[in-house]
Design an enzyme around this catalytic site. Structure first.
Site, short mmCIF file in Angstrom:
data_model
loop_
_atom_site.label_atom_id
_atom_site.label_comp_id
_atom_site.label_asym_id
_atom_site.label_seq_id
_atom_site.Cartn_x
_atom_site.Cartn_y
_atom_site.Cartn_z
N GLY A 23 39.86 -45.75 5.18
CA GLY A 23 38.66 -45.87 5.99
C GLY A 23 37.57 -46.66 5.28
O GLY A 23 36.89 -47.50 5.88
N ARG A 27 37.31 -48.48 -0.97
CA ARG A 27 38.61 -47.98 -1.43
C ARG A 27 39.65 -49.09 -1.35
O ARG A 27 40.54 -49.19 -2.21
CB ARG A 27 39.07 -46.76 -0.63
CG ARG A 27 40.23 -46.02 -1.29
CD ARG A 27 40.60 -44.76 -0.52
NE ARG A 27 39.46 -43.89 -0.40
CZ ARG A 27 39.23 -43.10 0.65
NH1 ARG A 27 40.05 -43.10 1.68
NH2 ARG A 27 38.17 -42.33 0.67
N ARG A 46 31.36 -58.01 8.40
CA ARG A 46 30.62 -56.75 8.42
C ARG A 46 30.91 -55.88 7.21
O ARG A 46 30.80 -54.65 7.26
CB ARG A 46 30.91 -55.96 9.71
CG ARG A 46 30.55 -56.71 10.98
CD ARG A 46 30.66 -55.83 12.19
NE ARG A 46 30.30 -56.56 13.41
CZ ARG A 46 29.87 -56.01 14.52
NH1 ARG A 46 29.74 -54.69 14.58
NH2 ARG A 46 29.56 -56.73 15.58
N ARG A 90 47.71 -45.73 7.51
CA ARG A 90 46.39 -45.20 7.18
C ARG A 90 46.50 -44.31 5.96
O ARG A 90 47.35 -43.42 5.88
CB ARG A 90 45.83 -44.42 8.37
CG ARG A 90 44.62 -43.57 7.99
CD ARG A 90 43.72 -43.24 9.14
NE ARG A 90 42.93 -42.04 8.88
CZ ARG A 90 41.98 -41.94 7.94
NH1 ARG A 90 41.72 -42.94 7.13
NH2 ARG A 90 41.32 -40.81 7.79
N SER A 93 41.25 -39.53 3.53
CA SER A 93 40.98 -38.15 3.18
C SER A 93 40.91 -37.31 4.44
O SER A 93 40.74 -37.83 5.55
CB SER A 93 39.66 -38.04 2.40
OG SER A 93 38.60 -38.58 3.16
N GLU A 184 40.82 -40.77 12.64
CA GLU A 184 41.32 -42.07 13.09
C GLU A 184 42.76 -42.11 13.61
O GLU A 184 43.11 -42.96 14.41
CB GLU A 184 41.22 -43.09 11.93
CG GLU A 184 39.82 -43.49 11.55
CD GLU A 184 39.13 -42.52 10.62
OE1 GLU A 184 37.89 -42.47 10.62
OE2 GLU A 184 39.84 -41.79 9.90
N SER A 206 40.47 -33.49 0.93
CA SER A 206 39.26 -33.64 0.10
C SER A 206 38.36 -32.41 0.15
O SER A 206 37.51 -32.23 -0.73
CB SER A 206 38.46 -34.86 0.56
OG SER A 206 38.06 -34.72 1.92
N ASP A 207 38.53 -31.57 1.15
CA ASP A 207 37.78 -30.33 1.27
C ASP A 207 38.55 -29.41 2.20
O ASP A 207 39.56 -29.83 2.80
CB ASP A 207 36.37 -30.59 1.81
CG ASP A 207 36.39 -31.29 3.16
OD1 ASP A 207 36.22 -30.62 4.18
OD2 ASP A 207 36.58 -32.53 3.19
N ARG A 221 36.62 -39.40 -3.81
CA ARG A 221 37.43 -39.84 -2.67
C ARG A 221 37.73 -41.33 -2.77
O ARG A 221 38.77 -41.78 -2.30
CB ARG A 221 36.72 -39.52 -1.35
CG ARG A 221 36.74 -38.04 -0.99
CD ARG A 221 36.39 -37.81 0.47
NE ARG A 221 35.05 -38.25 0.80
CZ ARG A 221 33.96 -37.48 0.70
NH1 ARG A 221 34.07 -36.25 0.25
NH2 ARG A 221 32.78 -37.96 1.03
#
Length: 238
Positions: A23, A27, A46, A90, A93, A184, A206-207, A221
């Site tokens: 995402g 990364r 962008r 994909r 996280s 996503e 991640s959580d 992350r």
């Protein structure tokens, strides 16, 4: 439409057959700088960075998708339709729902539920079930066993909402066996299906909604998801 597209300023042939898609564009940059050789930035519209290079001498591309189904659907549609990309994986996280997953675990999304209205555009007389390409999933699962990376395979939720305004609705998804939530994959799987392409989602937890003591920071992350990144590169570079 021809290339460059409205959202990708790469030239024809700049992307390889398979694109890894985190995402966060930073990364993507991290992967290009730390895992790839001969990495070349091929798009930056962008600030959504994309690179092509080699991993152990094999071709692979990586590009950010942004957050949410609308964002990943734009980039995946243009990659599939105008750049000859066949596979999008994909790598992201997620937030754990199930007691069977913990922070830092790797999840492979066999299917992706959603609370989005994205599927309505296809005018289906029923409820579409977005699923991964089985060959991509099987190859990833087998490679994880080979590398000694423990993975969980199952259903995830692709949610339109990050902040759910205090809702406890996640518990109902958990009760239906959903392992985790992200934002996503259902859109990516639907785009791939509609265009006769292939897609897969791989995640690091991640959580967690139950085990709340450990949360990865935004920096972690970005840089500490190396098991998932290595798994994707080892499986899909060719």
């Amino acid at each position: 439409m021809t290339v460059p597209t409205p959202h990708i300023n790469a030239k024809e042939g700049d992307f390889h057959k398979t694109v890894l898609m985190p995402g966060d564009p930073l990364r993507a940059k991290y992967i290009a700088e730390n895992f790839l050789s001969e990495a070349v930035e091929v798009t930056n519209v962008r600030g959504m960075l994309g690179y092509s290079g080699k991993y152990n001498g094999k071709n692979i591309s990586v590009m950010g998708s942004g957050m949410g189904i609308p964002s990943i659907s734009i980039y995946s549609h243009e990659l599939y339709s105008f750049y000859g990309v066949e596979n999008i994986v994909r790598i992201g996280s997620c937030g754990g729902y199930s007691e069977d997953v913990n922070v830092n675990d790797v999840i492979i999304a066999q299917g992706a539920c959603t609370n989005s209205n994205f599927m309505s555009q296809f005018h289906l007389e029923g409820t579409y079930a977005p699923i991964a390409d089985f060959e991509l999933l099987l190859n990833t699962f087998n490679k994880a066993k080979e590398l000694g990376i423990d993975t969980k395979v199952g259903n995830v939720l692709s949610s339109d909402n990050f902040y759910a305004q205090g809702s406890e609705g996640w518990k109902k998804w958990k009760d239906m066996g959903v392992l985790a939530v992200e934002m996503e994959t259902a859109g990516l799987y639907a785009e791939a299906a509609s265009l006769n392409k292939k897609a897969l989602g791989i995640f690091t937890v991640s959580d967690h909604f139950i085990y709340t003591d450990t949360i990865l920071s935004s920096k972690e992350r970005e840089t500490k998801l190396n098991d998932m990144i290595t798994l994707a590169l080892e499986t899909f570079a060719e």
